[in-house]
Write a protein that holds these residues in place. Structure first.
Motif, PDB file in Angstrom:
ATOM      1  N   ILE A 140       0.835  -1.209   0.000  1.00 53.28           N
ATOM      2  CA  ILE A 140       0.000   0.000   0.000  1.00 53.28           C
ATOM      3  C   ILE A 140       0.864   1.252   0.000  1.00 53.28           C
ATOM      4  O   ILE A 140       0.634   2.197  -0.781  1.00 53.28           O
ATOM      5  CB  ILE A 140      -0.952  -0.009   1.209  1.00 53.28           C
ATOM      6  N   LEU A 141       1.880   1.308   0.852  1.00 58.44           N
ATOM      7  CA  LEU A 141       2.726   2.492   0.925  1.00 58.44           C
ATOM      8  C   LEU A 141       3.541   2.692  -0.352  1.00 58.44           C
ATOM      9  O   LEU A 141       3.755   3.827  -0.785  1.00 58.44           O
ATOM     10  CB  LEU A 141       3.659   2.395   2.129  1.00 58.44           C
TER      11      LEU A 141
ATOM     12  N   ALA B 182       3.239   5.976  -2.594  1.00 54.10           N
ATOM     13  CA  ALA B 182       4.445   6.741  -2.910  1.00 54.10           C
ATOM     14  C   ALA B 182       4.563   6.979  -4.411  1.00 54.10           C
ATOM     15  O   ALA B 182       4.920   8.081  -4.855  1.00 54.10           O
ATOM     16  CB  ALA B 182       5.681   6.010  -2.389  1.00 54.10           C
ATOM     17  N   GLU B 183       4.250   5.970  -5.206  1.00 55.09           N
ATOM     18  CA  GLU B 183       4.303   6.136  -6.663  1.00 55.09           C
ATOM     19  C   GLU B 183       3.268   7.148  -7.137  1.00 55.09           C
ATOM     20  O   GLU B 183       3.538   7.958  -8.038  1.00 55.09           O
ATOM     21  CB  GLU B 183       4.084   4.787  -7.339  1.00 55.09           C
TER      22      GLU B 183
ATOM     23  N   ALA C 168       8.563  10.430  -0.604  1.00 51.80           N
ATOM     24  CA  ALA C 168       7.598  10.953  -1.568  1.00 51.80           C
ATOM     25  C   ALA C 168       6.797  12.111  -0.972  1.00 51.80           C
ATOM     26  O   ALA C 168       6.556  13.123  -1.647  1.00 51.80           O
ATOM     27  CB  ALA C 168       6.663   9.833  -2.028  1.00 51.80           C
ATOM     28  N   VAL C 169       6.364  11.975   0.284  1.00 55.49           N
ATOM     29  CA  VAL C 169       5.615  13.057   0.935  1.00 55.49           C
ATOM     30  C   VAL C 169       6.480  14.303   1.071  1.00 55.49           C
ATOM     31  O   VAL C 169       6.042  15.429   0.783  1.00 55.49           O
ATOM     32  CB  VAL C 169       5.104  12.593   2.314  1.00 55.49           C
ATOM     33  N   GLN C 170       7.718  14.114   1.508  1.00 55.82           N
ATOM     34  CA  GLN C 170       8.614  15.259   1.672  1.00 55.82           C
ATOM     35  C   GLN C 170       8.869  15.946   0.332  1.00 55.82           C
ATOM     36  O   GLN C 170       8.792  17.179   0.223  1.00 55.82           O
ATOM     37  CB  GLN C 170       9.935  14.786   2.280  1.00 55.82           C
ATOM     38  N   ASN C 171       9.174  15.162  -0.709  1.00 58.77           N
ATOM     39  CA  ASN C 171       9.431  15.752  -2.024  1.00 58.77           C
ATOM     40  C   ASN C 171       8.188  16.445  -2.574  1.00 58.77           C
ATOM     41  O   ASN C 171       8.285  17.493  -3.229  1.00 58.77           O
ATOM     42  CB  ASN C 171       9.903  14.677  -3.000  1.00 58.77           C
TER      43      ASN C 171
ATOM     44  N   ARG D  76      -1.842  11.657   0.479  1.00 59.87           N
ATOM     45  CA  ARG D  76      -1.144  12.115   1.668  1.00 59.87           C
ATOM     46  C   ARG D  76      -1.946  11.735   2.903  1.00 59.87           C
ATOM     47  O   ARG D  76      -3.071  12.182   3.096  1.00 59.87           O
ATOM     48  CB  ARG D  76      -0.945  13.633   1.619  1.00 59.87           C
ATOM     49  N   LEU D  77      -1.363  10.920   3.741  1.00 61.37           N
ATOM     50  CA  LEU D  77      -2.049  10.431   4.935  1.00 61.37           C
ATOM     51  C   LEU D  77      -2.042  11.502   6.016  1.00 61.37           C
ATOM     52  O   LEU D  77      -1.283  12.478   5.966  1.00 61.37           O
ATOM     53  CB  LEU D  77      -1.361   9.160   5.425  1.00 61.37           C
TER      54      LEU D  77
END
Length: 652
Positions: free
Chosen positions: A146-147, A151-152, A219-222, A168-169
């Motif tokens: 799932i993650l 991320a993709e 991925a969240v940070q980027n 975004r969780l």
């Protein structure tokens, strides 16, 4: 399996089959019910082949052919979810790893169908994040699938879309993910001390490989940083509503970045503490391959969140959009702690390098030095002042040089112009490739010591000695040695004026290639800094930048700019002001004796008497309030022509 291959092909959005499948009509409920019947029968009979096939069918159906609009469809969906969950939670001795993987892929493909509500989705993710490592291996595998998928999706929608909130969780789930990443990083670093020699070599060959949780955090940070730094406002739409919307969006992104950065820095603090403990333990240990483990520790560290998350975050926080007082005030304590951890650990690793050489050169001294590897002042006894940068050369950005070259071979009517600027360089050194050539000597390269072709001409080169074209070269020919150009800027201008002759080979029209350096030789080029040293420098630079923001304080407002002359008034500077309960500043109303002189000489800089400069004990609101002396008030009334107001008694 043909259906499985079909599903893999359909996962790519660029292939025609994806558009074809997307246009098909949704599957009817009774067909999905029949698929569930086949799955139940296969589970009863233990037919693993049929189970795998139906799981792949579920993946395709959930992704392309099903829409749970009616109540009957929702009942079938619940039935499908129960079957999948039953397979996922089955004991490991009753289900093979291939089937478990297909179950996870099926649930991930139908995530929005099986768990349509936000609460249901959050509950599922909370379960796999908190219980994945303890209860069942299928939960941890489902978490990874799932993650990875989320991320993709975030990477594909880096610059914003309507599905951002879905990918975004929430903060609670991000906190769980970060705890897993911190634990994984600490375990990875600890293995450098605990595993055997062979296992350590195998560990080095597998890193840096980011886990699914770490990939999602990256991925969240980027995603957040890209939308804050790279997105520019729409200049064509200057309406108030648009500007207000952009401002609100930017503020929301900055708030999210601050929250994420705080959690990441806190996690890095814990990982660095573990890194320092492992480094100290390795230094004090008697392991035969201690030197190799200490060298490999840097590579292992790069595979943790220190290598995947922290460098990108530090670089992005230097952007002007994120250099705010709020950021500096919130992140400064954590940055200082991280600077201490990284510099101390980098110093520990650096001071061990001469220790190993001494041990290898004098084996007889080994028993005497065994108990001396302590991370205290005795380790730091060096000829020069100890520090993690001692003996290291910080590489300049231009140390490796910049290569300037034409196409190879050059074509007819080809023109080339490029300027190289290296800030701070006193002179530049040019080294030409030995293959440089042009057809005729007037097909030449001209070098200028400056930013344009109007600058001073340094040299010009052209022609070839291969027997083609002009059969000669311009001047002394293409240089074999270094060419020195005074200053920090050089401009190259090349023009192919002749047409290529039919018998001229490519090597006679190769063009030119030149490397520009600020050093006379390439021997001064540094191979780079150790990772922890580089990290400590980056943290130090960011901490200094944040300190400057805190020192400067809030930005000057428009009202303050308008009142600059008034704020510089010597009269107002001599007044004592008080802060009311609601935060409003007002002049002091109660009289107090003033030791100030009764006259003002405007041509002299006024200074307070020494007894006034001494602050009293207590809160600054309790300072004695000084009013303008009567002599000054009399002069002000005379200049202004206004008399002192007279208070008349009221007539009843």
């Amino acid at each position: 399996m043909c259906i499985h291959q079909l599903n893999l092909l359909a996962a790519s959005n660029n292939l025609p089959i994806s558009n074809f499948l997307g246009k098909q009509h949704p599957i009817e409920a009774h067909h999905l019910s029949s698929i569930c019947d086949i799955m139940e029968k296969a589970m009863v009979n233990g037919d693993t082949c049929i189970i795998r096939c139906i799981l792949v069918v579920f993946q395709v159906v959930f992704k392309f052919f099903f829409s749970p609009q009616t109540e009957r469809n929702r009942d079938i969906v619940r039935r499908s979810g129960l079957l999948l969950w039953q397979l996922l939670m089955a004991p490991r001795d009753q289900i093979c790893s291939e089937i478990q993987k297909e179950v996870c892929l099926a649930i991930s493909s139908g995530l929005n169908i099986l768990y349509p509500g936000e609460a249901e989705m959050n509950n599922l993710l909370k379960l796999v994040l908190t219980e994945g490592e303890n209860r069942n291996s299928g939960l941890s595998q489902l978490r990874d699938v799932i993650l990875t998928n989320l991320a993709e999706q975030l990477q594909n929608n880096r610059f914003g879309s309507e599905d951002d909130d879905h990918y975004r969780l929430n903060d609670e789930l991000l906190h769980y993910i970060l705890k897993i990443v911190v634990r994984e990083s600490c375990v990875l670093i600890t293995k450098c001390q605990t595993v055997s020699k062979d296992d350590f070599q195998r560990l080095l060959s597998t890193v840096p490989a980011a886990s699914s949780c770490l990939r999602y955090l990256m991925a969240v940070q980027n995603h957040l940083l890209s939308n804050t730094i790279l997105i520019k406002p729409d200049d064509s739409d200057d309406s108030d509503s648009s500007l207000q919307g952009e401002t609100l969006k930017v503020q929301e992104l900055k708030t999210s970045i601050l929250s994420l950065a705080t959690q990441i820095l806190t996690g890095c603090d814990e990982v660095l503490e573990m890194l320092q403990q492992v480094t100290t333990a390795l230094i004090n240990s008697d392991i035969s391959d201690r030197e190799q483990r200490l060298k490999g520790l840097e590579q292992i560290t790069k595979a943790t969140m220190l290598g995947h998350l922290l460098p990108v975050l530090l670089t992005s926080l230097m952007h002007p959009n994120l250099q705010t007082l709020t950021m500096a005030d919130a992140l400064m304590p954590q940055l200082v702690q991280l600077v201490l951890y990284t510099s101390q650990t980098a110093l520990l690793l650096k001071t061990q390098s001469p220790v190993f050489s001494e041990l290898n050169s004098s084996p007889s001294c080994a028993p005497e030095q065994k108990g001396k590897h302590l991370p205290d002042e005795r380790m730091l006894e060096e000829k020069e002042e100890p520090g993690f940068l001692t003996g290291l050369k910080i590489p300049a950005p231009w140390a490796a040089g910049k290569t300037v070259e034409t196409v190879h071979p050059v074509r007819d009517n080809y023109k080339f112009k490029e300027t190289v600027h290296i800030p701070g360089a006193r002179c530049l050194y040019l080294r030409f490739d030995n293959r440089c050539s042009s057809q005729y000597d007037y097909d030449k390269l001209v070098i200028y010591a400056g930013p344009s072709t109007n600058s001073r001409k340094v040299a010009e080169y052209g022609g070839n000695t291969l027997g083609y074209g002009s059969r000669s070269v311009l001047g002394t020919g293409w240089p074999k040695d270094l060419v020195k150009v005074e200053g920090d800027t050089v401009t190259f201008s090349f023009e192919m004026r002749s047409g290529r002759e039919h018998n001229t080979p490519d090597k006679a029209m190769w063009g030119f290639a030149c490397t520009v350096r600020a050093q006379e030789s390439s021997e001064d080029v540094s191979g780079g800094l150790p990772f922890l040293v580089d990290l400590a420098l980056g943290l130090s630079v960011l901490a200094c930048s944040m300190l400057r923001i805190l020192y400067n304080g809030p930005e000057i407002t428009k009202d303050e700019e308008t009142c600059q002359e008034l704020l510089r008034s010597k009269l107002l500077q001599r007044c004592q002001w008080q802060v009311e309960a609601n935060g409003v500043i007002s002049p002091a109303l109660t009289p107090s004796p003033s030791p100030l002189p009764l006259t003002i000489e405007e041509d002299r800089e006024f200074t307070y008497p020494s007894d006034v400069l001494v602050p009293p004990v207590g809160h600054y609101f309790d300072l004695p309030r000084i009013r303008l002396p009567p002599g000054i008030m009399i002069k002000l009334r005379e200049i202004s022509g206004r008399a002192r107001p007279q208070f008349r008694p009221s007539i009843k």
